[in-house]
Design an enzyme around this catalytic site. Structure first.
Site, short mmCIF file in Angstrom:
data_model
loop_
_atom_site.label_atom_id
_atom_site.label_comp_id
_atom_site.label_asym_id
_atom_site.label_seq_id
_atom_site.Cartn_x
_atom_site.Cartn_y
_atom_site.Cartn_z
N TYR A 1 0.81 -1.24 0.00
CA TYR A 1 0.00 0.00 0.00
C TYR A 1 0.84 1.28 0.00
O TYR A 1 0.27 2.36 -0.08
CB TYR A 1 -0.94 0.10 1.22
N THR B 1 -17.74 -10.39 5.52
CA THR B 1 -18.94 -11.19 5.21
C THR B 1 -18.50 -12.61 4.85
O THR B 1 -17.82 -12.81 3.85
CB THR B 1 -19.68 -10.59 3.98
N ASP C 1 15.73 -44.59 -6.64
CA ASP C 1 15.40 -43.64 -7.72
C ASP C 1 16.04 -44.12 -9.03
O ASP C 1 17.00 -43.53 -9.52
CB ASP C 1 15.95 -42.26 -7.28
N GLY D 1 -11.93 -5.32 5.18
CA GLY D 1 -12.62 -6.30 6.01
C GLY D 1 -11.79 -6.55 7.27
O GLY D 1 -10.56 -6.37 7.25
C1 SPV Z 1 14.84 -35.37 -8.36
O1 SPV Z 1 14.40 -34.60 -7.50
O2 SPV Z 1 14.47 -36.53 -8.46
C2 SPV Z 1 15.84 -34.90 -9.32
C3 SPV Z 1 16.74 -33.81 -8.94
O3 SPV Z 1 15.93 -35.47 -10.38
S1 SPV Z 1 18.16 -34.56 -8.33
O4 SPV Z 1 17.79 -35.45 -7.25
O5 SPV Z 1 19.04 -33.50 -7.87
O6 SPV Z 1 18.78 -35.29 -9.42
MG MG Z 2 14.89 -37.27 -10.51
#
Ligand code: SPV
Ligand code: MG
Length: 431
Positions: free
Chosen positions: A75, A122, A204, A90
């Site tokens: 603001y 409201t 992974d 509000g």
């Molecule tokens: C993931 O988050 O799975 C990625 C990023 O691929 S890293 O783990 O840094 O490769």
């Molecule tokens: Mg990844």
């Protein structure tokens, strides 16, 4: 005649807003501030109509004398410029992160003797229904999908946090902090292969298949509206990738990031400690081209991730690949590094930006975590992904709780660090 200023940040006018205008009209000339798009996304909800449309919407309302653009949530500019006799709001901003903005308004008004008037907010069933409808609209694929491209245009950097479940999605969606009188929140979510796999107790290595990844995305989508960037690993076989593009696009995912590796993928943060094979430029470009050719909207993005720095192939290789992937149609590039120092990321971004001013650059500052968003933006980065910090904070907390319950043969000793029962049973809103 006195002047009354009130700021609106809504796409739909309901009786709460009409009440405010009616109240303001009794006090004097009514000036409405339309909060700008870029301020709105930090403050409240993502707009479904842009600031120009909102201005036109407010101008049509009975009792409104003038509409101005309020460019900043604090603001300062509007109050100093307009010096209204009254600011009307509000009474729902007295607590929570917005309280700092309120305090600032009070301070600004004190400078010249203006007055803050708060009217009861409201919040009846009709207003609640309109709010919910607006939220539901933002969750629809056609709104969510395009939101990432909109954010890239609107923000210095698109702040993205990992989500791998409905609950982590809610954290990404709802966490708002107040800092130096301004509110802040995340813009987008990253469905990480590492965290999605880890949550399932799996490595992974592209073992968690696409059906399962889609299930995770769906869980997140059920409870959020923010855009989703999927970690698509290597993208798999091109023949499969093209089907997955269609599916992701239809669901409302905004982008998939695929990395230029082949064979058994291992997490990049292993670097060369494990065997990882980089794809050829030709093959990877072919995959990008195939993906782009099946897309049905202009919203969806295929972002090419370059593993050259991770695999120690050098800066030249990284840059050659970046330009080749963009030429093949990639909508952006992600450059990854596992160095603690961001120097090689900066060098890459600077050299890339010498030749390409527009293609979005994505980075994942897990190893080079001292770097700030501002520094990255100054080197031309558009999207910053906090890829695994939620998972890495939750796991040790849960493990410690489990150990302490075993140690003490009861749960009393851990209770102080737990969320109160009352909070956990009311954490999730009911419809
Ligand atoms: C993931 O988050 O799975 C990625 C990023 O691929 S890293 O783990 O840094 O490769
Ligand atoms: Mg990844």
């Amino acid at each position: 005649m006195k002047t009354v200023y009130t700021c609106f940040c809504t796409d739909i006018i309901h009786e709460g807003h009409l009440n405010i205008i009616e109240h303001a009209h009794k006090l004097g000339k009514v000036i409405i501030g339309a909060l700008s798009d870029k301020a709105l996304i930090r403050y409240n909800k993502f707009p479904t109509i842009d600031q120009d449309e909102r201005i036109r919407l407010y101008e049509k309302l009975d009792g409104v004398d003038k509409v101005v653009l309020q460019d900043d949530m604090t603001y300062d500019d509007v109050i100093r410029q307009l010096r209204p006799d009254y600011v009307l709001h509000g009474d729902n901003w007295k607590n929570g992160p917005e309280a700092a903005i309120r305090e600032n308004v009070i301070r600004l008004l004190e400078e010249y003797g203006g007055e803050l008037i708060e009217v009861p907010y409201t919040y009846n069933d009709k207003v609640k229904k309109i709010d919910n409808q607006l939220r539901e609209k933002l969750a629809m694929p056609e709104y969510r999908r395009k939101r990432l491209r909109q954010l890239i245009e609107m923000c210095p950097v698109v702040k993205t946090i990992e989500a791998h479940s409905g609950l982590t999605g809610l954290i990404a969606e709802k966490t708002v902090v107040e800092n130096n009188g301004k509110l802040d929140q995340f813009d987008a979510m990253w469905v990480s292969s590492l965290c999605d796999s880890t949550a399932k107790g799996k490595p992974d290595i592209e073992l968690v298949d696409m059906s399962s990844r889609l299930r995770t995305i769906d869980d997140i989508m059920e409870v959020t509206t923010k855009p989703i960037i999927l970690d698509g690993d290597t993208g798999g076989l091109t023949e499969h990738f093209i089907y997955n593009i269609r599916t992701l696009e239809r669901m409302g995912v905004s982008a998939v990031i695929i990395e230029d590796k082949t064979g058994l993928k291992k997490n990049s943060l292993f670097g060369n400690e494990v065997k990882q094979t980089q794809d050829t430029i030709e093959n990877f470009c072919e995959k990008i081209r195939a993906g782009k050719s099946v897309q049905l909207t202009d919203d969806f993005m295929i972002i090419a991730r370059i593993e050259s720095l991770i695999l120690e192939q050098g800066m030249e290789d990284a840059l050659t690949r970046a330009f080749a992937y963009v030429d093949a149609g990639a909508d952006g590039i992600m450059i990854h590094s596992r160095k603690k120092d961001p120097a090689e990321i900066f060098e890459f971004c600077d050299k890339f930006r010498e030749q390409n001013k527009t293609a979005p650059i994505v980075v994942v500052p897990t190893s080079f975590n001292t770097v700030t968003e501002e520094e990255l933006a100054s080197h031309g980065v558009n999207i910053v992904i906090y890829a695994n910090q939620l998972t890495r904070s939750a796991f040790p907390a849960m493990q410690k709780t489990a150990e302490d319950i075993l140690r003490y043969h009861r749960a009393k000793e851990v209770d102080d660090r737990l969320m109160p029962i009352k909070e956990i049973i009311t954490l999730i809103d009911e419809l």
